[in-house]
Write a protein that holds these residues in place. Sequence first.
Motif, PDB file in Angstrom:
ATOM      1  N   UNK A  63      36.447  32.570  38.879  1.00  0.00           N
ATOM      2  CA  UNK A  63      37.831  31.558  38.214  1.00  0.00           C
ATOM      3  C   UNK A  63      38.172  32.239  37.706  1.00  0.00           C
ATOM      4  N   UNK A  64      38.247  33.999  37.168  1.00  0.00           N
ATOM      5  CA  UNK A  64      39.264  34.872  37.291  1.00  0.00           C
ATOM      6  C   UNK A  64      39.556  35.936  37.599  1.00  0.00           C
ATOM      7  N   UNK A  65      39.824  35.318  39.326  1.00  0.00           N
ATOM      8  CA  UNK A  65      40.542  35.894  40.288  1.00  0.00           C
ATOM      9  C   UNK A  65      41.251  37.091  39.800  1.00  0.00           C
ATOM     10  N   UNK A  95      48.150  32.880  30.997  1.00  0.00           N
ATOM     11  CA  UNK A  95      47.566  33.795  32.247  1.00  0.00           C
ATOM     12  C   UNK A  95      45.659  33.255  32.589  1.00  0.00           C
ATOM     13  N   UNK A  96      45.347  32.898  31.265  1.00  0.00           N
ATOM     14  CA  UNK A  96      43.806  32.916  30.623  1.00  0.00           C
ATOM     15  C   UNK A  96      43.768  31.376  32.400  1.00  0.00           C
ATOM     16  N   UNK A  97      42.468  31.262  32.245  1.00  0.00           N
ATOM     17  CA  UNK A  97      40.929  32.101  31.989  1.00  0.00           C
ATOM     18  C   UNK A  97      41.469  33.796  32.749  1.00  0.00           C
ATOM     19  N   UNK A 205      41.355  35.836  27.046  1.00  0.00           N
ATOM     20  CA  UNK A 205      40.762  36.717  28.168  1.00  0.00           C
ATOM     21  C   UNK A 205      39.618  37.269  28.085  1.00  0.00           C
ATOM     22  N   UNK A 206      38.536  37.790  28.550  1.00  0.00           N
ATOM     23  CA  UNK A 206      36.882  38.570  28.792  1.00  0.00           C
ATOM     24  C   UNK A 206      37.171  39.480  28.495  1.00  0.00           C
ATOM     25  N   UNK A 207      37.971  40.639  27.285  1.00  0.00           N
ATOM     26  CA  UNK A 207      37.861  42.167  27.242  1.00  0.00           C
ATOM     27  C   UNK A 207      36.291  42.967  28.078  1.00  0.00           C
ATOM     28  N   UNK A 405      42.420  42.871  39.422  1.00  0.00           N
ATOM     29  CA  UNK A 405      42.924  43.740  37.977  1.00  0.00           C
ATOM     30  C   UNK A 405      44.668  44.258  38.025  1.00  0.00           C
ATOM     31  N   UNK A 406      45.169  43.367  37.804  1.00  0.00           N
ATOM     32  CA  UNK A 406      46.195  44.001  37.354  1.00  0.00           C
ATOM     33  C   UNK A 406      47.318  45.116  36.434  1.00  0.00           C
ATOM     34  N   UNK A 407      47.495  46.609  37.534  1.00  0.00           N
ATOM     35  CA  UNK A 407      48.023  46.936  35.979  1.00  0.00           C
ATOM     36  C   UNK A 407      49.381  46.928  36.117  1.00  0.00           C
TER      37      UNK A 407
END
Length: 577
Positions: A63-65, A95-97, A205-207, A405-407
């Motif tokens: 879900x957090x793709x 932009x969550x989740x 956001x989940x850290x 994960x976007x940088x």
Amino acid sequence: MPRQFLCPVFVSSLWLALIIQSLISSAATYKRPVSGGKRQSFLERTLILLDVNTRSPVKVLNDNFLSLQLDPSIIKDGWLDFLSSKRLVTLARGLSPAYLRFGGKRTDFLQFHNLKNLAKFRGPGPDYYLKNYEDDIVRSDFALDKQKGCKLASHPDMMLELQREKAAQMQQVLLKEQLSNIYSDVTITARSLDKLYNFADCAGLHLIFGLNALHRNPDNSWNSSSALSLLKYSASKKYNISWELGNEPNSYHTIASGSVNSSRLAQDYTLLRTLLQSVRFYSRANLYGPNVGCPRKNAVLLLDGFIKNGGSVVDAVTWQHYYIDRRVTKVEDFMKTRLLDTLSEQITKVLKIVQTHTPEKRVWLGGVGPSWAGGTNNLSDTFAAGFLWLNTLGIAAAQGIDVVLRHSFFDYGYSHLVDQHFNPLPDYWLSLLFKRLVGPRVLAVHVAGLQRKPQPGRVIRDKLRIYAHCTSFHNHKYIRGSVTIYIINLHRSRKKIKLAGTLRNKTVHQYLLQPFGTDGLHSMSVQLNGEPLLMVDNETFPELKPRTLRAGQTIAMPPMSIGFYVIKNINAYACRR
């Protein structure tokens, strides 16, 4: 069928009829160019027929793709202190989740110190004003979010301007470190960790926190003392955090006196898992790794050995991909199909390694961006970079990468989603649309009329890239069963797409993204269906209005554009659950 498209379905009699009808139509309407004119190619004249297999998904993603990254450099350039900004938190919430990875090159120079009362600079700089804000939370410009109990701030213009000056000076230092591979230490205090967690938690956001893997003992084993101290502090605050260890361990020989082989790296991760289990609050916390770099020879060998020796320790296997280096200065380089296809080739390498040893293990793209070393000004922060970004999301989803994960969300350089004036850049708006319209269920796409028959020994790389998912369940505008198609048109001409088969004669909502203003592909502004996208205020997004295409209407993709198309009321079986 090009590699980036998903499993094709068999061509039915309906398909044959549609193709024949399209060719007849093209022949009937074709006009010979006037003398000296350029003859249209077959590809330019052919109507593209598009169908989607709506019976079952080919992949189901996290879900957090689409997730985010913050580099530890944010501590050194001072922007960490501004993560309490209402506007930044609002943009992150959009932009969550998602996961928020706190990691990057400086992960392995990060040391934790549990010192809450460090002496603070009290001169007329950002730290001085920030201290006044933090110590006086009853002031009108500092508020608690009643829904989450978040501490949020509205920083004065003078404070932000001083910070931008400081960050501009530090950016040159950080860039020099990146290019020379010689890094200085970064200290994160308990107070800094509190600010970081407050931002992630307030934004939904989940850290994921990256621990220093280069803090090593004389025998080259991992020194876990700083990590244990951080774990204990975080547990005392009941911070819900996942963990990883190190960043690009295959390149340690270039930034440190020694290197780490796959066996040692597996032992380090096993030790970290033991530490997590020893701290009761984190006994079931997730652990991700090993965050190897681009899967070339050394990285491939390290990844293979790590998974063989310690793959069971991590909850997902992570690796990183950056398309080009920051020296690229031509916008055309960002749209080369050969460049876009490199990601698919690298995903194939990584999946082969993982499936050999741990076939059920999820794979994450643990760090990705258009270019490394902070990106390129007026290029990796413009509309042109969006082609690479959406290509990344489409290919990664099609090949089953669970999370991307976007940088980065916000830090130094030119590859971020939000600039230092807290304004969303083109890739942010693209990400926002993706989050609102694209769900985790990936559907197979079938395209006819897209290319000529390949010649022997010749690889055709398409400039028209089409992907399909079930529409996001989080978007209450669309009922379950809707389908979202997203398209990249890299051609310098308009492309016509006719929905066929299961998609035929359905009402479509169009979300067409194009650059706004006179800068063209170099623009840092975006228009949606002809209207510029701008924040209404620090806490309000603009309305993302679709344009309705009537049932059966042909989709016309302008040149060099990006489009999302929601097929309404299709009641797709794959998307009903």
